[in-house]
Every structure is written in C-alpha cells, then in structure tokens.
Motif scaffolding. Structure first.
Motif, PDB file in Angstrom:
ATOM      1  N   LEU A  33      46.029  51.743  41.558  1.00 15.45           N
ATOM      2  CA  LEU A  33      44.650  51.330  41.821  1.00 15.45           C
ATOM      3  C   LEU A  33      44.607  50.531  43.115  1.00 15.45           C
ATOM      4  O   LEU A  33      45.515  49.729  43.391  1.00 15.45           O
ATOM      5  CB  LEU A  33      44.110  50.476  40.676  1.00 15.45           C
ATOM      6  CG  LEU A  33      43.790  51.186  39.380  1.00 15.45           C
ATOM      7  CD1 LEU A  33      43.424  50.178  38.294  1.00 15.45           C
ATOM      8  CD2 LEU A  33      42.637  52.161  39.568  1.00 15.45           C
ATOM      9  N   ILE A  34      43.584  50.734  43.910  1.00 12.38           N
ATOM     10  CA  ILE A  34      43.442  49.998  45.172  1.00 12.38           C
ATOM     11  C   ILE A  34      42.890  48.606  44.904  1.00 12.38           C
ATOM     12  O   ILE A  34      43.399  47.610  45.405  1.00 12.38           O
ATOM     13  CB  ILE A  34      42.521  50.772  46.142  1.00 12.38           C
ATOM     14  CG1 ILE A  34      43.106  52.152  46.438  1.00 12.38           C
ATOM     15  CG2 ILE A  34      42.282  49.979  47.407  1.00 12.38           C
ATOM     16  CD1 ILE A  34      44.503  52.146  47.017  1.00 12.38           C
ATOM     17  N   THR A  35      41.834  48.513  44.117  1.00 15.06           N
ATOM     18  CA  THR A  35      41.212  47.225  43.841  1.00 15.06           C
ATOM     19  C   THR A  35      42.051  46.447  42.834  1.00 15.06           C
ATOM     20  O   THR A  35      42.371  46.956  41.764  1.00 15.06           O
ATOM     21  CB  THR A  35      39.784  47.427  43.288  1.00 15.06           C
ATOM     22  OG1 THR A  35      39.046  48.164  44.259  1.00 15.06           O
ATOM     23  CG2 THR A  35      39.105  46.109  42.997  1.00 15.06           C
ATOM     24  N   GLN A  36      42.399  45.235  43.188  1.00 15.15           N
ATOM     25  CA  GLN A  36      43.203  44.360  42.341  1.00 15.15           C
ATOM     26  C   GLN A  36      42.499  43.006  42.238  1.00 15.15           C
ATOM     27  O   GLN A  36      42.803  42.079  42.986  1.00 15.15           O
ATOM     28  CB  GLN A  36      44.623  44.194  42.922  1.00 15.15           C
ATOM     29  CG  GLN A  36      45.386  45.489  43.067  1.00 15.15           C
ATOM     30  CD  GLN A  36      45.720  46.112  41.739  1.00 15.15           C
ATOM     31  OE1 GLN A  36      46.109  45.446  40.796  1.00 15.15           O
ATOM     32  NE2 GLN A  36      45.563  47.433  41.642  1.00 15.15           N
ATOM     33  N   PRO A  37      41.509  42.890  41.322  1.00 16.13           N
ATOM     34  CA  PRO A  37      40.784  41.623  41.215  1.00 16.13           C
ATOM     35  C   PRO A  37      41.710  40.448  40.922  1.00 16.13           C
ATOM     36  O   PRO A  37      42.696  40.588  40.203  1.00 16.13           O
ATOM     37  CB  PRO A  37      39.823  41.846  40.042  1.00 16.13           C
ATOM     38  CG  PRO A  37      39.830  43.321  39.779  1.00 16.13           C
ATOM     39  CD  PRO A  37      41.098  43.856  40.321  1.00 16.13           C
TER      40      PRO A  37
END
Length: 116
Positions: A111-115
């Motif tokens: 996954l690109i988004t890593q909150p």
C-alpha cells in the motif's frame, strides 16, 4: 487457457473471488463432484507462497469456483513481487487436469498510503 492476473495489496483482505466456468458458447459448465486446486509459487518445485484453497459446492450446477478471502493477517507477511499462479481441476473420478483452467501472475504490492 484463459489468463487471470490477480493483485494483492499487502496488509489488506484479498477476495473472495468468484469464478463462473463457461464453455466456448458461453454455457455454464456444471462442476458437481469436481475439486479445484490453486497455488502461487515461483516454480513447480518451489515453496507455496499462497494456497488459494478454492472450493466448489458438492451439488454445483452453476459452474462456480470460489477463492475464499485471504485475511490481512496472511497478506501482511507476503513479499512484494510478481508470482505465477494457476488453478487446476480434479474430476469426480480423481483424474487431475493436465492443463490449468486458469493461469496468470499474482502481483503483490505494498500500500502506498501509510497513515501515522
């Protein structure tokens, strides 16, 4: 043989995937009594990376193969990359197909988004 490429995002739940088998004329092929096997691995003799554990209902008349969901707890540990996979059938008398019903590549991506 049809090509079916799959994409799995690490750390997410993949699937389920439902596949309806039809003949060249588009007519559903009943699969009652058949078994299905599907794995992703780098080669025929290498370690299984993903066992897709497909199922066919015992009384199937709809030609439906189900690849059950693969949970986050499994996908989070997969290494990113491209891995071959295929799906073979076994007839009610125990004879396994010599050619896969489907084959393709599984793309395992981060996954690109890593909150935070």
């Amino acid at each position: 043989m049809p090509v079916l490429n799959l994409t799995i995002k690490r750390g997410t739940t993949f699937g389920p995937v439902l596949i309806t088998c039809k003949d060249a004329a588009g007519v559903v092929v009943p699969l009652a009594g058949y078994s299905a096997f599907a794995e992703a691995r780098k080669g025929p003799e290498s370690t299984v990376i993903i066992n897709f554990a497909p199922t066919i209902e015992a009384d199937d008349a709809a030609g439906l193969i189900t690849i059950p969901a693969i949970p986050y707890s499994t996908t989070k540990d997969l290494s990113p990359g491209l891995v071959p996979w295929d799906l073979i059938l076994q007839s009610p008398d125990g004879t396994r197909a010599t050619e896969p019903l489907f084959s393709g590549k599984v793309s395992i991506n981060q996954l690109i988004t890593q909150p935070a």
